[in-house]
Scaffold this motif. Sequence first.
Motif, PDB file in Angstrom:
ATOM      1  N   GLU A 298       0.824  -1.204   0.000  1.00  0.00           N
ATOM      2  CA  GLU A 298       0.000   0.000   0.000  1.00  0.00           C
ATOM      3  C   GLU A 298       0.864   1.262   0.000  1.00  0.00           C
ATOM      4  OE1 GLU A 298      -2.338  -3.238   2.122  1.00  0.00           O
ATOM      5  OE2 GLU A 298      -0.268  -2.527   2.037  1.00  0.00           O
ATOM      6  N   GLU A 299       1.963   1.231   0.732  1.00  0.00           N
ATOM      7  CA  GLU A 299       2.848   2.393   0.740  1.00  0.00           C
ATOM      8  C   GLU A 299       3.527   2.569  -0.610  1.00  0.00           C
ATOM      9  OE1 GLU A 299       6.749   4.104   3.174  1.00  0.00           O
ATOM     10  OE2 GLU A 299       5.444   2.619   4.120  1.00  0.00           O
ATOM     11  N   PHE A 302       1.077   4.277  -2.820  1.00  0.00           N
ATOM     12  CA  PHE A 302       0.998   5.688  -2.442  1.00  0.00           C
ATOM     13  C   PHE A 302       2.194   6.467  -2.999  1.00  0.00           C
ATOM     14  CE2 PHE A 302       2.941   8.753   0.447  1.00  0.00           C
ATOM     15  CZ  PHE A 302       1.995   9.772   0.420  1.00  0.00           C
ATOM     16  N   ARG A 306       2.185   9.793  -5.170  1.00  0.00           N
ATOM     17  CA  ARG A 306       2.714  11.015  -4.571  1.00  0.00           C
ATOM     18  C   ARG A 306       3.867  11.576  -5.395  1.00  0.00           C
ATOM     19  NH1 ARG A 306       0.971  15.188  -1.581  1.00  0.00           N
ATOM     20  NH2 ARG A 306       2.690  16.166  -0.450  1.00  0.00           N
ATOM     21  N   ARG A 458      -6.326   6.695   5.743  1.00  0.00           N
ATOM     22  CA  ARG A 458      -6.013   6.258   4.382  1.00  0.00           C
ATOM     23  C   ARG A 458      -6.778   7.082   3.347  1.00  0.00           C
ATOM     24  NH1 ARG A 458      -6.842  -0.144   5.776  1.00  0.00           N
ATOM     25  NH2 ARG A 458      -5.039  -0.365   7.161  1.00  0.00           N
ATOM     26  N   LEU A 461      -4.824   9.635   1.746  1.00  0.00           N
ATOM     27  CA  LEU A 461      -3.661   9.168   0.985  1.00  0.00           C
ATOM     28  C   LEU A 461      -4.054   8.489  -0.322  1.00  0.00           C
ATOM     29  CD1 LEU A 461      -1.834   7.476   4.007  1.00  0.00           C
ATOM     30  CD2 LEU A 461      -1.459   9.783   3.161  1.00  0.00           C
ATOM     31  N   CYS A 462      -5.351   8.286  -0.537  1.00  0.00           N
ATOM     32  CA  CYS A 462      -5.797   7.434  -1.642  1.00  0.00           C
ATOM     33  C   CYS A 462      -5.338   7.937  -3.000  1.00  0.00           C
ATOM     34  CB  CYS A 462      -7.308   7.274  -1.598  1.00  0.00           C
ATOM     35  SG  CYS A 462      -8.210   8.840  -1.643  1.00  0.00           S
ATOM     36  N   GLY A 464      -2.675  10.177  -3.228  1.00  0.00           N
ATOM     37  CA  GLY A 464      -1.370  10.791  -3.006  1.00  0.00           C
ATOM     38  C   GLY A 464      -1.470  12.278  -2.747  1.00  0.00           C
ATOM     39  N   LEU A 468       2.503  11.111   3.606  1.00  0.00           N
ATOM     40  CA  LEU A 468       2.177   9.942   4.426  1.00  0.00           C
ATOM     41  C   LEU A 468       2.589  10.216   5.874  1.00  0.00           C
ATOM     42  CD1 LEU A 468       1.357   6.951   4.792  1.00  0.00           C
ATOM     43  CD2 LEU A 468       3.679   6.335   4.173  1.00  0.00           C
ATOM     44  N   TYR A 495      -1.388   2.639   7.272  1.00  0.00           N
ATOM     45  CA  TYR A 495      -1.365   1.313   6.661  1.00  0.00           C
ATOM     46  C   TYR A 495      -0.969   0.221   7.653  1.00  0.00           C
ATOM     47  CZ  TYR A 495      -1.335   4.015   2.298  1.00  0.00           C
ATOM     48  OH  TYR A 495      -1.637   4.878   1.278  1.00  0.00           O
TER      49      TYR A 495
END
Length: 823
Positions: A298-299, A302, A306, A458, A461-462, A464, A468, A495
């Motif tokens: 997940e990161e 992201f 981003r 989250r 962040l979905c 970007g 984070l 996350y």
Amino acid sequence: MPRRHSAVPYKEQSIIRLLTVKVIRALNIPWADWMSNADCYVCLWLPTASNKMVKTKTVSNSSCPVWNETFLFTICSNVKNVIHLTLHDEDVISRNDLLFTVAFDVGSIAAGESTLRSFCLSTDGQQILEMEFTVQAIQDGFETIVTNGVVVSREMTGVEVCVDKMRIPERLFGCHLDLTVEDSCEKIRKIELIRPVLCGDYTYSCRFHCMKRWNPELAVELKGTAGQCRCVIPVNSISAGNEAKINLCATQVFSKCCWCNRCCLPLRSTKMNLEVTVKAQECSEKLDTRLGFDICEEEKIFLSKRKQRVAQTLKRVLKLDRDLEEHEVPVIAVAATGGGVRAMTGFFGTLAGLKKLNLLDCVTYVTGTSGSTWTMSKLYDDANWSSKDLCEPIEEACRNVIKSKKPCFSFEKMAHYKEEMNKRAQMGYRNSSTDLWGLLIESMFYDQVYETTLSDQRKALCDGQNPLPMYVSLSVKSNTTSTMDYKEWCEFSPYEVGILKYGAYIKSEDFGSKFCMGRKTCALPESRICFLQGLWSNIFSINLMDAWFSAVSSEHFWYRFTRDNVLDLDTEEAMKRRNASAALDTRLLQPSGDFNRLIRGILTDRFLDGEHHNFLRGLQMHCDYNSGANFGPCDGILNHSPNDLTPSSEYLCMVDSAYYINASFPPLLREERKVDLILAFDYGLEDKFKTLVGTQSYCTDHNLAFPKIEVSEEDRSNPKECYAFSGDESTKCPVILHFPLVNCTFKKYKEPGVPRQTVSEMEDGILQMESFFSPYQVFRLTYSKPDFDKLVKLTQYNVENNEEMILQALRNAIACRQQCRAK
């Protein structure tokens, strides 16, 4: 240089062997009391083979006791098997005395080998404990383990015990079943036999999670007014996927029991049968804990999103003549220290300054600890906070900082806190002062009760659209050890939550749930964000040793009271064998006297500790765990005692990282994140470089890349607004732009390049930060509005006044990326 542990988990075929330990005798054991010689017995504890501690018989009144007793253990070769041998003196009147403890790594013994070891228990070599160790291969001796090179997850069996409510004899209502599997995660469970209510649930059931290779036994005991009976069956006698029936036969006179096809003796009164069903099933190989030192998927997703936003912003801010390619985009981070309300207030001003310079969209990560996490968790309640003006959240923060805190301690509020904590207890959480502190934070600094959780962030962040966020805390021992002797960095993100040195992570919504051997055994609802705020700024789990260190930056005077005397027992020949097999030193622990133990308890007990279910529980240490870069001496004295590390604990104790280093750097220094530039904001009032120097020392111990911090005496006495620290070209360490909390030019300029002229403007530039009576002291929870406004404006100004220094650091980061690609 130590090797890097695995970025991803992998499977290994581990050999299972039989370890035979023979306790032979001891020589010249000193008198434990003035009346007689010692009454000695030996306890053996090998937690990688069993939860149970076994012991020899007691040999009375002998300075040279002989036992000649043998004990068997089944061990996994890829696990670090360290057996603890403790010699005790039995005392009928008072508690038994612990005389010595020997920690011996049985990995130094080769398969098919038998070795006689004489452990010296004194410096003169007169007191000896003689043992014999034999390691043998066994038939079908293989087990599949999952590991990252540090911790190991082994095969497990699930045992479910069921009772049909509709088949319980009426006279047994009010009784209860005590279920025990000592070699399991749960160990003891209890079933109350209550008259069933027609609600659709007609079965009592509970589940145990056992190590497959430990040969666990299930003890079922019926207790109550109708009588008592007990039955014990080996769990491995039930094939996976099958079930067995246990018939418990109870009377008020006496009882016998049987299971499966065994017969009962005739009873002298009316027989009452209770049928218990036991089902066995292998646990899934899929773990709920992610083992590995890489960042999560997940990161990575992201970061990909981003990076596009960061590239566009850098092109606009730096006025670049072309778009940056993906490999040219640097990773920029913002790291904030703690400091209570001061850190929360100052961080609002810092972010407002970055926003005004259009630099927030250049930032990929934001990390914080203690008070700065209060700012972060408030902002991330808005999914698009960094694209908006920050005036509104700053005004809300001001409203809550300047208000009286007395209503937060009213009877009405206390009733609310009690209700909230009762809800948590019903969910399965352990209530603590940390939870109460989290509720107080919410009441003092927020306008309302927030139902949001960490995983809810989250949403921010979905796409970007924001950096984070990562929150930092320390995992410590709840008692017997100070923070300086044992601490482990723990990071929280929307996350995942994980402890860095073990490479073990769980989903953020699973923090607080119960785990065993990497598998979730009991899911609890995710905590509201306020309870995590209390954890991240947990000031209540401090012990007197921590307080002493915070006051004088030294603990050495108290070490004699808080540490046992530890001696290395290995001979030269044993050392050669140990080095060849990567085994740990054989260590002798000589316990402190009664007075020292009393002082230790006073100094190291965390009177108000906040404990949480340990998601590392049950995981075992890999046989090569201590050969990697993640295990440096900085983490504490227990690194060479695998049986005492965090995975062996049922609960986690989290404290504010300020008790060690008041910084949030560690998540950003992970090699996998490839951070190029860190904008570090320190909100401390005293030593302006303490966090940097402490982080440098931590990185040196862990072989992590970090710039060398060299500061002149002039800068220490008269610090500037911003400092740049970088490493040489050979070290791939991030550049640090360090912003201490100073009033250097703000007292003369209300904005960069705009001098103060009127008396009122000059007064706005005066901040009292150095005095003991400063309004910004860490334990002050309420500021006046002028004090709040001044601190926000100061931290915002210090960012804006160093715009060119930040922009140049961004240019250098891009150039460095381009040069690395060219090479």
